[in-house]
Write a protein that holds these residues in place. Structure first.
Motif, PDB file in Angstrom:
ATOM      1  N   ILE A  93     -11.297   2.991  21.312  1.00 41.16           N
ATOM      2  CA  ILE A  93     -12.105   2.219  20.374  1.00 41.16           C
ATOM      3  C   ILE A  93     -11.157   1.584  19.375  1.00 41.16           C
ATOM      4  CG2 ILE A  93     -14.153   3.683  20.605  1.00 41.16           C
ATOM      5  CD1 ILE A  93     -13.393   4.975  17.941  1.00 41.16           C
ATOM      6  N   THR A  94     -11.632   0.617  18.650  1.00 42.64           N
ATOM      7  CA  THR A  94     -10.791  -0.022  17.648  1.00 42.64           C
ATOM      8  C   THR A  94     -10.644   0.920  16.465  1.00 42.64           C
ATOM      9  OG1 THR A  94     -11.537  -2.189  18.344  1.00 42.64           O
ATOM     10  CG2 THR A  94     -10.525  -2.047  16.189  1.00 42.64           C
ATOM     11  N   ILE A  95      -9.422   1.269  16.146  1.00 50.33           N
ATOM     12  CA  ILE A  95      -9.113   2.199  15.058  1.00 50.33           C
ATOM     13  C   ILE A  95      -8.778   1.396  13.799  1.00 50.33           C
ATOM     14  CG2 ILE A  95      -7.437   3.942  14.304  1.00 50.33           C
ATOM     15  CD1 ILE A  95      -9.274   4.964  16.509  1.00 50.33           C
ATOM     16  N   GLY A  96      -9.231   1.878  12.656  1.00 53.54           N
ATOM     17  CA  GLY A  96      -8.868   1.242  11.400  1.00 53.54           C
ATOM     18  C   GLY A  96      -7.488   1.661  10.950  1.00 53.54           C
ATOM     19  N   VAL A  97      -7.255   2.961  10.872  1.00 52.73           N
ATOM     20  CA  VAL A  97      -5.992   3.486  10.364  1.00 52.73           C
ATOM     21  C   VAL A  97      -5.703   4.825  11.045  1.00 52.73           C
ATOM     22  CG1 VAL A  97      -6.982   4.729   8.374  1.00 52.73           C
ATOM     23  CG2 VAL A  97      -4.680   3.779   8.206  1.00 52.73           C
ATOM     24  N   MET A  98      -4.432   5.176  11.111  1.00 56.32           N
ATOM     25  CA  MET A  98      -4.006   6.430  11.735  1.00 56.32           C
ATOM     26  C   MET A  98      -3.510   7.402  10.666  1.00 56.32           C
ATOM     27  SD  MET A  98      -4.414   5.820  15.004  1.00 56.32           S
ATOM     28  CE  MET A  98      -3.323   6.678  16.128  1.00 56.32           C
ATOM     29  N   ALA A  99      -3.759   8.695  10.914  1.00 56.73           N
ATOM     30  CA  ALA A  99      -3.290   9.754  10.016  1.00 56.73           C
ATOM     31  C   ALA A  99      -2.880  10.949  10.870  1.00 56.73           C
ATOM     32  CB  ALA A  99      -4.396  10.136   9.030  1.00 56.73           C
ATOM     33  N   PRO A 100      -2.140  11.893  10.308  1.00 56.53           N
ATOM     34  CA  PRO A 100      -1.713  13.065  11.082  1.00 56.53           C
ATOM     35  C   PRO A 100      -2.897  13.821  11.682  1.00 56.53           C
ATOM     36  CG  PRO A 100      -0.538  12.967   9.001  1.00 56.53           C
ATOM     37  CD  PRO A 100      -1.599  11.914   8.948  1.00 56.53           C
ATOM     38  N   SER A 101      -2.749  14.211  12.960  1.00 57.85           N
ATOM     39  CA  SER A 101      -3.821  14.947  13.628  1.00 57.85           C
ATOM     40  C   SER A 101      -3.312  16.137  14.435  1.00 57.85           C
ATOM     41  CB  SER A 101      -4.624  14.016  14.546  1.00 57.85           C
ATOM     42  OG  SER A 101      -3.829  13.600  15.640  1.00 57.85           O
ATOM     43  N   GLU A 102      -2.040  16.449  14.332  1.00 60.98           N
ATOM     44  CA  GLU A 102      -1.480  17.594  15.052  1.00 60.98           C
ATOM     45  C   GLU A 102      -0.726  18.488  14.075  1.00 60.98           C
ATOM     46  OE1 GLU A 102       0.942  16.547  18.394  1.00 60.98           O
ATOM     47  OE2 GLU A 102      -0.573  15.230  19.251  1.00 60.98           O
ATOM     48  N   ASN A 103      -0.653  19.760  14.401  1.00 60.93           N
ATOM     49  CA  ASN A 103       0.088  20.731  13.587  1.00 60.93           C
ATOM     50  C   ASN A 103      -0.374  20.738  12.137  1.00 60.93           C
ATOM     51  OD1 ASN A 103       2.373  19.484  15.662  1.00 60.93           O
ATOM     52  ND2 ASN A 103       2.215  21.707  15.643  1.00 60.93           N
ATOM     53  N   LEU A 104      -1.685  20.650  11.939  1.00 62.29           N
ATOM     54  CA  LEU A 104      -2.253  20.708  10.599  1.00 62.29           C
ATOM     55  C   LEU A 104      -2.609  22.150  10.274  1.00 62.29           C
ATOM     56  CD1 LEU A 104      -4.669  17.668  10.971  1.00 62.29           C
ATOM     57  CD2 LEU A 104      -2.405  17.676   9.923  1.00 62.29           C
ATOM     58  N   VAL A 158      -2.148  10.790  14.804  1.00 62.60           N
ATOM     59  CA  VAL A 158      -0.767  10.717  15.279  1.00 62.60           C
ATOM     60  C   VAL A 158      -0.127  12.094  15.196  1.00 62.60           C
ATOM     61  CG1 VAL A 158      -0.419   8.282  14.687  1.00 62.60           C
ATOM     62  CG2 VAL A 158       0.095  10.043  12.992  1.00 62.60           C
ATOM     63  N   ASN A 159       0.946  12.272  15.982  1.00 66.60           N
ATOM     64  CA  ASN A 159       1.704  13.513  15.910  1.00 66.60           C
ATOM     65  C   ASN A 159       2.716  13.422  14.771  1.00 66.60           C
ATOM     66  OD1 ASN A 159       3.907  12.005  16.878  1.00 66.60           O
ATOM     67  ND2 ASN A 159       3.658  12.743  18.971  1.00 66.60           N
ATOM     68  N   ARG A 160       3.578  14.411  14.647  1.00 67.39           N
ATOM     69  CA  ARG A 160       4.550  14.457  13.545  1.00 67.39           C
ATOM     70  C   ARG A 160       5.552  13.310  13.595  1.00 67.39           C
ATOM     71  NH1 ARG A 160       4.801  19.317   9.916  1.00 67.39           N
ATOM     72  NH2 ARG A 160       2.836  20.282  10.451  1.00 67.39           N
ATOM     73  N   GLN A 161       5.738  12.702  14.766  1.00 69.53           N
ATOM     74  CA  GLN A 161       6.673  11.577  14.901  1.00 69.53           C
ATOM     75  C   GLN A 161       5.982  10.230  14.656  1.00 69.53           C
ATOM     76  OE1 GLN A 161       6.534  14.193  17.352  1.00 69.53           O
ATOM     77  NE2 GLN A 161       8.109  15.111  16.063  1.00 69.53           N
ATOM     78  N   GLY A 162       4.683  10.237  14.342  1.00 67.83           N
ATOM     79  CA  GLY A 162       3.949   8.999  14.092  1.00 67.83           C
ATOM     80  C   GLY A 162       3.497   8.296  15.352  1.00 67.83           C
ATOM     81  N   VAL A 163       3.485   9.016  16.474  1.00 70.74           N
ATOM     82  CA  VAL A 163       3.053   8.452  17.759  1.00 70.74           C
ATOM     83  C   VAL A 163       1.605   8.869  17.995  1.00 70.74           C
ATOM     84  CG1 VAL A 163       3.452   8.474  20.258  1.00 70.74           C
ATOM     85  CG2 VAL A 163       5.397   8.524  18.666  1.00 70.74           C
ATOM     86  N   ALA A 164       0.794   7.936  18.495  1.00 72.10           N
ATOM     87  CA  ALA A 164      -0.610   8.242  18.771  1.00 72.10           C
ATOM     88  C   ALA A 164      -0.709   9.511  19.600  1.00 72.10           C
ATOM     89  CB  ALA A 164      -1.274   7.075  19.493  1.00 72.10           C
ATOM     90  N   SER A 165      -1.534  10.415  19.152  1.00 69.40           N
ATOM     91  CA  SER A 165      -1.681  11.709  19.795  1.00 69.40           C
ATOM     92  C   SER A 165      -2.544  11.588  21.039  1.00 69.40           C
ATOM     93  CB  SER A 165      -2.315  12.701  18.819  1.00 69.40           C
ATOM     94  OG  SER A 165      -2.566  13.921  19.454  1.00 69.40           O
ATOM     95  N   ALA A 166      -2.001  12.037  22.179  1.00 70.79           N
ATOM     96  CA  ALA A 166      -2.762  11.997  23.425  1.00 70.79           C
ATOM     97  C   ALA A 166      -3.852  13.056  23.429  1.00 70.79           C
ATOM     98  CB  ALA A 166      -1.828  12.197  24.618  1.00 70.79           C
ATOM     99  N   GLY A 167      -3.614  14.186  22.761  1.00 72.63           N
ATOM    100  CA  GLY A 167      -4.567  15.276  22.822  1.00 72.63           C
ATOM    101  C   GLY A 167      -5.354  15.508  21.553  1.00 72.63           C
ATOM    102  N   ALA A 168      -5.045  14.804  20.481  1.00 73.18           N
ATOM    103  CA  ALA A 168      -5.714  15.058  19.204  1.00 73.18           C
ATOM    104  C   ALA A 168      -6.025  13.759  18.478  1.00 73.18           C
ATOM    105  CB  ALA A 168      -4.855  15.974  18.334  1.00 73.18           C
ATOM    106  N   SER A 169      -6.605  12.800  19.204  1.00 70.46           N
ATOM    107  CA  SER A 169      -6.982  11.533  18.589  1.00 70.46           C
ATOM    108  C   SER A 169      -8.109  10.896  19.368  1.00 70.46           C
ATOM    109  CB  SER A 169      -5.797  10.566  18.556  1.00 70.46           C
ATOM    110  OG  SER A 169      -6.189   9.337  17.954  1.00 70.46           O
ATOM    111  N   SER A 170      -8.838  10.027  18.684  1.00 70.77           N
ATOM    112  CA  SER A 170      -9.814   9.193  19.361  1.00 70.77           C
ATOM    113  C   SER A 170      -9.067   8.000  19.925  1.00 70.77           C
ATOM    114  CB  SER A 170     -10.875   8.698  18.373  1.00 70.77           C
ATOM    115  OG  SER A 170     -11.614   9.778  17.877  1.00 70.77           O
ATOM    116  N   GLN A 171      -9.384   7.635  21.138  1.00 73.17           N
ATOM    117  CA  GLN A 171      -8.756   6.475  21.763  1.00 73.17           C
ATOM    118  C   GLN A 171      -9.810   5.674  22.501  1.00 73.17           C
ATOM    119  OE1 GLN A 171      -5.373   7.686  24.073  1.00 73.17           O
ATOM    120  NE2 GLN A 171      -4.585   8.984  22.447  1.00 73.17           N
TER     121      GLN A 171
END
Length: 168
Positions: free
Chosen positions: A29-40, A14-27
């Motif tokens: 497939i069935t996801i177990g849990v989400m964590a920050p993936s942008e601006n790390l 997810v991005n900093r706003q907690g929204v699924a990241s279009a450019g930095a996430s797997s999509q």
């Protein structure tokens, strides 16, 4: 809904706003849990830092929380560690698990302190059936086209050329 490989805790970003990241996430497939993936921020050898994005950044965050849970509950088995991560995730949509967000956003604090009833099995399923279906038969052998392959040499120190490359 089970993960792509049953029993495996898959991680989306997810991005900093907690929204699924279009450019930095797997999509897809069935996801177990989400964590920050942008601006790390990632540490580099030689005391450097770099901007980092992707599930390759989100997954270590989840792994760190798993390690904290294992530290707080040293006798807890893997099924209950996974269950604790999923049960304490903050749902993003009314559907849980959600096709995009899985069980929700990782909540490290709640994963450590929440009252989570124990489970007998991993809520994401078991690899037992998957292994039976997908493993090689006992009569099959791996054939290497160029002959036998020696295992890589394991050392504690990086080769000198790697150190030179990293520090350049």
């Amino acid at each position: 809904a089970p993960a792509t490989m049953p029993g495996v805790l898959t991680v989306g970003g997810v991005n900093r706003q907690g929204v699924a990241s279009a450019g930095a996430s797997s999509q897809g497939i069935t996801i177990g849990v989400m964590a920050p993936s942008e601006n790390l921020v990632g540490a580099l050898p030689g005391e450097g830092y770099a901007s980092w994005a992707g599930t390759s950044g989100a997954t270590p965050i989840v792994s760190g929380v798993v390690a904290l849970v294992r530290s707080a509950y040293p006798t807890m088995d893997a099924a209950n560690v996974v269950n604790r991560i999923l049960a304490t995730a903050r749902p993003v949509t009314p559907t849980t698990p959600d096709p995009l967000y899985g069980y929700g956003l990782l909540d490290a604090y709640q994963a450590l302190v929440a009252d989570v009833p124990p489970v007998a099995t991993n809520p994401l399923g078991s690899l037992d059936e998957w292994i039976t279906i997908y493993r090689r038969g006992d009569d099959q052998q791996i054939v290497y086209p160029l002959g036998p392959v020696d295992p890589p040499e394991v050392t504690r120190e990086p080769p000198p050329e790697a150190v030179a490359t990293i520090s350049d």
